[in-house]
Design a protein around this motif. Structure first.
Motif, PDB file in Angstrom:
ATOM      1  N   ASP A  18      -8.298   0.749  -3.122  1.00  8.55           N
ATOM      2  CA  ASP A  18      -7.295  -0.298  -3.301  1.00  8.55           C
ATOM      3  C   ASP A  18      -6.990  -0.532  -4.778  1.00  8.55           C
ATOM      4  OD1 ASP A  18      -6.980  -0.622  -0.576  1.00  8.55           O
ATOM      5  OD2 ASP A  18      -8.250  -2.410  -0.462  1.00  8.55           O
ATOM      6  N   TRP A  19      -8.029  -0.520  -5.612  1.00 11.86           N
ATOM      7  CA  TRP A  19      -7.827  -0.672  -7.055  1.00 11.86           C
ATOM      8  C   TRP A  19      -6.971   0.478  -7.583  1.00 11.86           C
ATOM      9  CZ3 TRP A  19      -9.036   2.494 -11.163  1.00 11.86           C
ATOM     10  CH2 TRP A  19      -8.850   1.950 -12.425  1.00 11.86           C
ATOM     11  N   TYR A  20      -7.287   1.710  -7.179  1.00 11.73           N
ATOM     12  CA  TYR A  20      -6.538   2.888  -7.601  1.00 11.73           C
ATOM     13  C   TYR A  20      -5.084   2.786  -7.136  1.00 11.73           C
ATOM     14  CZ  TYR A  20      -5.678   7.839  -8.638  1.00 11.73           C
ATOM     15  OH  TYR A  20      -5.187   9.005  -9.151  1.00 11.73           O
ATOM     16  N   ALA A  21      -4.880   2.321  -5.913  1.00 14.30           N
ATOM     17  CA  ALA A  21      -3.526   2.158  -5.376  1.00 14.30           C
ATOM     18  C   ALA A  21      -2.743   1.141  -6.201  1.00 14.30           C
ATOM     19  CB  ALA A  21      -3.587   1.734  -3.911  1.00 14.30           C
ATOM     20  N   ASP A  22      -3.370   0.041  -6.551  1.00 15.68           N
ATOM     21  CA  ASP A  22      -2.712  -0.976  -7.378  1.00 15.68           C
ATOM     22  C   ASP A  22      -2.342  -0.418  -8.747  1.00 15.68           C
ATOM     23  OD1 ASP A  22      -2.929  -2.853  -5.365  1.00 15.68           O
ATOM     24  OD2 ASP A  22      -4.689  -3.853  -6.242  1.00 15.68           O
ATOM     25  N   GLN A  23      -3.231   0.350  -9.339  1.00 20.38           N
ATOM     26  CA  GLN A  23      -2.991   0.919 -10.666  1.00 20.38           C
ATOM     27  C   GLN A  23      -1.836   1.925 -10.665  1.00 20.38           C
ATOM     28  OE1 GLN A  23      -4.607  -0.110 -13.539  1.00 20.38           O
ATOM     29  NE2 GLN A  23      -5.331  -1.651 -12.106  1.00 20.38           N
ATOM     30  N   HIS A  24      -1.650   2.617  -9.539  1.00 21.61           N
ATOM     31  CA  HIS A  24      -0.626   3.665  -9.456  1.00 21.61           C
ATOM     32  C   HIS A  24       0.562   3.260  -8.594  1.00 21.61           C
ATOM     33  CE1 HIS A  24      -4.147   5.867 -10.922  1.00 21.61           C
ATOM     34  NE2 HIS A  24      -3.258   6.632 -11.511  1.00 21.61           N
ATOM     35  N   TYR A  25       0.643   1.967  -8.262  1.00 20.36           N
ATOM     36  CA  TYR A  25       1.773   1.435  -7.482  1.00 20.36           C
ATOM     37  C   TYR A  25       2.048   2.271  -6.233  1.00 20.36           C
ATOM     38  CZ  TYR A  25       2.421  -0.951 -11.895  1.00 20.36           C
ATOM     39  OH  TYR A  25       2.210  -1.702 -13.017  1.00 20.36           O
ATOM     40  N   THR A  26       1.019   2.506  -5.463  1.00 19.01           N
ATOM     41  CA  THR A  26       1.152   3.297  -4.244  1.00 19.01           C
ATOM     42  C   THR A  26       0.381   2.615  -3.115  1.00 19.01           C
ATOM     43  OG1 THR A  26       0.973   5.531  -3.330  1.00 19.01           O
ATOM     44  CG2 THR A  26      -0.842   4.809  -4.729  1.00 19.01           C
ATOM     45  N   SER A  27       0.498   3.180  -1.931  1.00 20.13           N
ATOM     46  CA  SER A  27      -0.200   2.649  -0.761  1.00 20.13           C
ATOM     47  C   SER A  27      -1.648   3.124  -0.755  1.00 20.13           C
ATOM     48  CB  SER A  27       0.490   3.123   0.516  1.00 20.13           C
ATOM     49  OG  SER A  27       0.388   4.532   0.610  1.00 20.13           O
ATOM     50  N   ARG A  28      -2.428   2.565   0.153  1.00 17.27           N
ATOM     51  CA  ARG A  28      -3.817   2.994   0.300  1.00 17.27           C
ATOM     52  C   ARG A  28      -3.860   4.471   0.687  1.00 17.27           C
ATOM     53  NH1 ARG A  28      -7.446  -0.592   4.093  1.00 17.27           N
ATOM     54  NH2 ARG A  28      -7.583  -1.893   2.235  1.00 17.27           N
ATOM     55  N   SER A  29      -3.035   4.884   1.642  1.00 12.18           N
ATOM     56  CA  SER A  29      -3.048   6.296   2.056  1.00 12.18           C
ATOM     57  C   SER A  29      -2.552   7.195   0.928  1.00 12.18           C
ATOM     58  CB  SER A  29      -2.217   6.504   3.324  1.00 12.18           C
ATOM     59  OG  SER A  29      -0.863   6.179   3.093  1.00 12.18           O
ATOM     60  N   GLY A  30      -1.583   6.721   0.163  1.00 10.09           N
ATOM     61  CA  GLY A  30      -1.112   7.490  -0.989  1.00 10.09           C
ATOM     62  C   GLY A  30      -2.209   7.651  -2.027  1.00 10.09           C
ATOM     63  N   ALA A  31      -2.973   6.587  -2.249  1.00  3.80           N
ATOM     64  CA  ALA A  31      -4.065   6.641  -3.207  1.00  3.80           C
ATOM     65  C   ALA A  31      -5.137   7.624  -2.754  1.00  3.80           C
ATOM     66  CB  ALA A  31      -4.671   5.258  -3.399  1.00  3.80           C
ATOM     67  N   ILE A  32      -5.463   7.601  -1.463  1.00  2.00           N
ATOM     68  CA  ILE A  32      -6.467   8.538  -0.942  1.00  2.00           C
ATOM     69  C   ILE A  32      -5.990   9.974  -1.142  1.00  2.00           C
ATOM     70  CG2 ILE A  32      -7.584   9.367   1.178  1.00  2.00           C
ATOM     71  CD1 ILE A  32      -7.654   6.378   2.073  1.00  2.00           C
ATOM     72  N   THR A  33      -4.712  10.229  -0.848  1.00  2.00           N
ATOM     73  CA  THR A  33      -4.158  11.572  -1.037  1.00  2.00           C
ATOM     74  C   THR A  33      -4.235  11.988  -2.497  1.00  2.00           C
ATOM     75  OG1 THR A  33      -2.669  11.276   0.832  1.00  2.00           O
ATOM     76  CG2 THR A  33      -2.091  13.009  -0.743  1.00  2.00           C
ATOM     77  N   MET A  34      -3.853  11.076  -3.395  1.00  2.00           N
ATOM     78  CA  MET A  34      -3.890  11.384  -4.827  1.00  2.00           C
ATOM     79  C   MET A  34      -5.311  11.676  -5.293  1.00  2.00           C
ATOM     80  SD  MET A  34      -1.186   8.499  -6.129  1.00  2.00           S
ATOM     81  CE  MET A  34      -1.329   8.815  -7.877  1.00  2.00           C
ATOM     82  N   LEU A  35      -6.274  10.899  -4.808  1.00  2.00           N
ATOM     83  CA  LEU A  35      -7.668  11.118  -5.195  1.00  2.00           C
ATOM     84  C   LEU A  35      -8.191  12.461  -4.677  1.00  2.00           C
ATOM     85  CD1 LEU A  35      -8.931   7.493  -4.646  1.00  2.00           C
ATOM     86  CD2 LEU A  35      -8.897   8.713  -6.838  1.00  2.00           C
ATOM     87  N   ILE A  36      -7.794  12.831  -3.462  1.00  2.00           N
ATOM     88  CA  ILE A  36      -8.216  14.122  -2.904  1.00  2.00           C
ATOM     89  C   ILE A  36      -7.619  15.266  -3.712  1.00  2.00           C
ATOM     90  CG2 ILE A  36      -7.968  15.667  -0.916  1.00  2.00           C
ATOM     91  CD1 ILE A  36      -8.240  13.107   0.848  1.00  2.00           C
ATOM     92  N   VAL A  37      -6.330  15.175  -4.032  1.00  2.00           N
ATOM     93  CA  VAL A  37      -5.677  16.221  -4.822  1.00  2.00           C
ATOM     94  C   VAL A  37      -6.334  16.336  -6.194  1.00  2.00           C
ATOM     95  CG1 VAL A  37      -3.513  16.836  -5.992  1.00  2.00           C
ATOM     96  CG2 VAL A  37      -3.473  16.104  -3.608  1.00  2.00           C
TER      97      VAL A  37
END
Length: 51
Positions: A18-37
């Motif tokens: 959630d913190w990562y999503a807030d920092q990158h202005y994205t959704s929770r699922s978007g943040a998970i995808t970004m972290l996996i990539v």
């Protein structure tokens, strides 16, 4: 082809996502995808290439 995956995460991991999503202005699922990539890219950089 995209496939859905259901995962269960610990509360602390959800807080970090959630913190990562807030920092990158994205959704929770978007943040998970970004972290996996990002993690996948870093693993490829660390893995020695075969000659």
């Amino acid at each position: 082809m995209k496939k859905r995956v259901n995962i269960t995460l610990e509360d602390e991991v959800i807080k970090r996502v959630d913190w990562y999503a807030d920092q990158h202005y994205t959704s929770r699922s978007g943040a998970i995808t970004m972290l996996i990539v990002d993690a996948t890219s870093k693993m490829k950089e660390r893995t020695p290439k075969e000659s």
